[in-house]
Structures are given as C-alpha cells and as structure tokens.
Write a protein that holds these residues in place. Structure first.
Motif, PDB file in Angstrom:
ATOM      1  N   GLY A  38       0.795  -1.216   0.000  1.00  0.00           N
ATOM      2  CA  GLY A  38       0.000   0.000   0.000  1.00  0.00           C
ATOM      3  C   GLY A  38       0.830   1.269   0.000  1.00  0.00           C
ATOM      4  N   LYS A  39       0.138   2.380   0.178  1.00  0.00           N
ATOM      5  CA  LYS A  39       0.775   3.699   0.165  1.00  0.00           C
ATOM      6  C   LYS A  39       1.682   3.863   1.385  1.00  0.00           C
ATOM      7  N   ARG A  40       2.895   4.348   1.120  1.00  0.00           N
ATOM      8  CA  ARG A  40       3.861   4.654   2.176  1.00  0.00           C
ATOM      9  C   ARG A  40       4.302   6.093   2.006  1.00  0.00           C
ATOM     10  N   GLY A  41       4.369   6.838   3.087  1.00  0.00           N
ATOM     11  CA  GLY A  41       4.704   8.251   2.991  1.00  0.00           C
ATOM     12  C   GLY A  41       5.739   8.673   3.999  1.00  0.00           C
ATOM     13  N   PHE A  42       6.370   9.800   3.691  1.00  0.00           N
ATOM     14  CA  PHE A  42       7.465  10.317   4.506  1.00  0.00           C
ATOM     15  C   PHE A  42       7.402  11.829   4.587  1.00  0.00           C
ATOM     16  N   GLY A  43       7.960  12.342   5.654  1.00  0.00           N
ATOM     17  CA  GLY A  43       8.197  13.770   5.736  1.00  0.00           C
ATOM     18  C   GLY A  43       9.449  14.088   4.934  1.00  0.00           C
ATOM     19  N   VAL A  44       9.428  15.230   4.278  1.00  0.00           N
ATOM     20  CA  VAL A  44      10.604  15.725   3.561  1.00  0.00           C
ATOM     21  C   VAL A  44      11.264  16.737   4.483  1.00  0.00           C
ATOM     22  N   TRP A  45      12.464  16.428   4.904  1.00  0.00           N
ATOM     23  CA  TRP A  45      13.193  17.279   5.844  1.00  0.00           C
ATOM     24  C   TRP A  45      14.327  17.975   5.110  1.00  0.00           C
ATOM     25  N   TRP A  46      14.388  19.288   5.302  1.00  0.00           N
ATOM     26  CA  TRP A  46      15.464  20.082   4.715  1.00  0.00           C
ATOM     27  C   TRP A  46      16.146  20.801   5.871  1.00  0.00           C
ATOM     28  N   ASP A  47      17.411  20.512   6.048  1.00  0.00           N
ATOM     29  CA  ASP A  47      18.186  21.086   7.151  1.00  0.00           C
ATOM     30  C   ASP A  47      17.443  20.957   8.486  1.00  0.00           C
ATOM     31  N   ASP A  48      16.953  19.749   8.752  1.00  0.00           N
ATOM     32  CA  ASP A  48      16.267  19.398  10.003  1.00  0.00           C
ATOM     33  C   ASP A  48      14.966  20.153  10.258  1.00  0.00           C
ATOM     34  N   ARG A  49      14.323  20.608   9.213  1.00  0.00           N
ATOM     35  CA  ARG A  49      13.015  21.258   9.328  1.00  0.00           C
ATOM     36  C   ARG A  49      12.058  20.570   8.361  1.00  0.00           C
ATOM     37  N   LEU A  50      10.839  20.250   8.822  1.00  0.00           N
ATOM     38  CA  LEU A  50       9.858  19.608   7.952  1.00  0.00           C
ATOM     39  C   LEU A  50       9.498  20.572   6.826  1.00  0.00           C
ATOM     40  N   ALA A  51       9.832  20.172   5.604  1.00  0.00           N
ATOM     41  CA  ALA A  51       9.644  21.026   4.438  1.00  0.00           C
ATOM     42  C   ALA A  51       8.575  20.519   3.489  1.00  0.00           C
ATOM     43  N   GLY A  52       7.983  19.366   3.801  1.00  0.00           N
ATOM     44  CA  GLY A  52       6.958  18.834   2.918  1.00  0.00           C
ATOM     45  C   GLY A  52       6.685  17.370   3.165  1.00  0.00           C
ATOM     46  N   TYR A  53       6.145  16.732   2.147  1.00  0.00           N
ATOM     47  CA  TYR A  53       5.639  15.370   2.247  1.00  0.00           C
ATOM     48  C   TYR A  53       5.831  14.690   0.898  1.00  0.00           C
ATOM     49  N   VAL A  54       6.095  13.385   0.918  1.00  0.00           N
ATOM     50  CA  VAL A  54       6.160  12.595  -0.315  1.00  0.00           C
ATOM     51  C   VAL A  54       5.648  11.198  -0.008  1.00  0.00           C
ATOM     52  N   ASP A  55       4.938  10.601  -0.969  1.00  0.00           N
ATOM     53  CA  ASP A  55       4.512   9.224  -0.772  1.00  0.00           C
ATOM     54  C   ASP A  55       4.635   8.440  -2.058  1.00  0.00           C
ATOM     55  N   CYS A  56       4.575   7.123  -1.911  1.00  0.00           N
ATOM     56  CA  CYS A  56       4.550   6.223  -3.054  1.00  0.00           C
ATOM     57  C   CYS A  56       3.371   5.271  -2.867  1.00  0.00           C
ATOM     58  N   ASP A  57       2.652   5.030  -3.955  1.00  0.00           N
ATOM     59  CA  ASP A  57       1.451   4.204  -3.898  1.00  0.00           C
ATOM     60  C   ASP A  57       1.454   3.227  -5.071  1.00  0.00           C
ATOM     61  N   PRO A  58       1.713   1.943  -4.816  1.00  0.00           N
ATOM     62  CA  PRO A  58       1.746   0.967  -5.910  1.00  0.00           C
ATOM     63  C   PRO A  58       0.364   0.556  -6.414  1.00  0.00           C
ATOM     64  N   ASP A  59      -0.693   1.043  -5.779  1.00  0.00           N
ATOM     65  CA  ASP A  59      -2.040   0.600  -6.131  1.00  0.00           C
ATOM     66  C   ASP A  59      -2.842   1.588  -6.983  1.00  0.00           C
ATOM     67  N   ASN A  60      -2.299   2.740  -7.302  1.00  0.00           N
ATOM     68  CA  ASN A  60      -3.016   3.762  -8.068  1.00  0.00           C
ATOM     69  C   ASN A  60      -3.001   3.390  -9.554  1.00  0.00           C
ATOM     70  N   ARG A  61      -4.171   3.237 -10.158  1.00  0.00           N
ATOM     71  CA  ARG A  61      -4.272   2.871 -11.577  1.00  0.00           C
ATOM     72  C   ARG A  61      -4.828   4.011 -12.427  1.00  0.00           C
ATOM     73  N   ASP A  62      -4.956   5.200 -11.882  1.00  0.00           N
ATOM     74  CA  ASP A  62      -5.497   6.331 -12.643  1.00  0.00           C
ATOM     75  C   ASP A  62      -4.712   6.550 -13.929  1.00  0.00           C
ATOM     76  N   GLY A  63      -5.443   6.719 -15.031  1.00  0.00           N
ATOM     77  CA  GLY A  63      -4.841   7.040 -16.311  1.00  0.00           C
ATOM     78  C   GLY A  63      -4.235   5.861 -17.040  1.00  0.00           C
ATOM     79  N   LEU A  64      -4.370   4.659 -16.486  1.00  0.00           N
ATOM     80  CA  LEU A  64      -3.792   3.474 -17.124  1.00  0.00           C
ATOM     81  C   LEU A  64      -4.862   2.719 -17.902  1.00  0.00           C
ATOM     82  N   ARG A  65      -4.431   2.055 -18.941  1.00  0.00           N
ATOM     83  CA  ARG A  65      -5.329   1.189 -19.690  1.00  0.00           C
ATOM     84  C   ARG A  65      -5.418  -0.150 -18.970  1.00  0.00           C
ATOM     85  N   PRO A  66      -6.507  -0.912 -19.182  1.00  0.00           N
ATOM     86  CA  PRO A  66      -6.724  -2.144 -18.418  1.00  0.00           C
ATOM     87  C   PRO A  66      -5.547  -3.127 -18.406  1.00  0.00           C
ATOM     88  N   ALA A  67      -4.863  -3.325 -19.507  1.00  0.00           N
ATOM     89  CA  ALA A  67      -3.797  -4.336 -19.560  1.00  0.00           C
ATOM     90  C   ALA A  67      -2.422  -3.779 -19.180  1.00  0.00           C
TER      91      ALA A  67
END
Length: 169
Positions: free
Chosen positions: A54-83
């Motif tokens: 499933g989806k896994r996410g992380f804080g994006v740290w820049w010089d020890d300060r939370l600067a954002g967010y990033v995640d990866c999701d292997p289950d998202n099929r938006d925009g893909l054709r069936p095969a």
C-alpha cells in the motif's frame, strides 16, 4: 542542500498541517487536514510500511526542518489502460517557505530510490494537472517522460485533466 526522508510521527502533525496552503489543497489534498486526521493518516502510512504494501509516505526534511511530504502508492491505476502494468504513483508537496529551492526534485529522487531499493516497483509515475507548472517542472527535471493526458477528477469530485509522466527505475 541536505534533504532527507523520514517517517512521519504524531509530533510532526502540527508542522505538516501548518505547511498546507491553498496550492497544496488545490493540487493535492482537496482540503486542509486536521491534527487528528493527519495523525491517523500517519498511522496508516506507518502500518502500510510495516506490512510492506500500500501507500507509504514520509516527511521531507530540509536542514532538520519539515519542508513537505512525499509518498509512493503501488495501487493507483489512474490514467492506465486495463492491460497496462501499474507504475508506482508518487505524490508530493513542499511547504511554501521551502519552494523554489529544488526540495521537491530532491524528494522525488529520494522516493524513487526508496521504491527501487524496497522492490516496490520498476516504474514510477507522477500524475499532474497541466496547469500545475511547478509539478510539471519537477517531473521533467527528474527525468520523467510524458505518457498521456487523461480525464480524471479532483478529490471533491469535480472534473479534471491530468498528465501521466513515467520514469523507469
């Protein structure tokens, strides 16, 4: 630039929520998060990471300060054709104070390395509205190639058009 990804903890929720501005809501979330909802989301991401699915996410740290967010999701099929095999979807945001410093480019590079190292997938995807020019630039700077444009919808259900960018890992 010292950018790193770290698992998100409950104590990161206030900084995470404070970093959500109108651009984040428009392009990514569809609404401002609450502390309780954000902490619950962090818990789901941690459980998924622990289970290796499933989806896994992380804080994006820049010089020890939370600067954002990033995640990866292997289950998202938006925009893909069936095969078509599903690439691993990447989503990210950078807090307003950190924008314009290539933090998103660094974060996307790091999450791509994570996806590859943990055998989550062999292809990464960025799905972005064409009007989100900052995110389009991130995709291109990271070497993603445009695959297609497709109809989609915003988190609120309103219609949208997205571009699908892919990168072999």
């Amino acid at each position: 630039m010292d950018v790193e990804l770290r698992p998100l903890r409950h104590e990161d929720a206030p900084a995470h929520c404070a970093g959500e501005d109108d651009a984040t809501v428009r392009w990514l979330t569809g609404g401002h998060g609450t502390l309780a909802g954000t902490r619950a989301h962090f818990d789901r991401l941690a459980a998924n990471a622990g289970a290796g699915r499933g989806k896994r996410g992380f804080g994006v740290w820049w010089d020890d300060r939370l600067a954002g967010y990033v995640d990866c999701d292997p289950d998202n099929r938006d925009g893909l054709r069936p095969a078509e095999p599903a690439p691993v979807n990447l989503s990210y945001c950078v807090h307003p104070w950190a924008r314009g410093h290539r933090v998103a480019v660094a974060a996307v590079g790091l999450i791509c390395s994570y996806v590859k190292e943990h055998a989550i997938g062999e292809v990464a995807a960025i799905r972005v509205e064409p009007a989100n020019t900052a995110s389009v630039r991130v995709a291109r700077r990271c070497g993603f190639r445009h695959r297609r444009r497709y109809p989609a919808s915003h988190p609120d259900g309103s219609p949208a058009t997205f571009d699908l960018y892919l990168l072999d890992l």
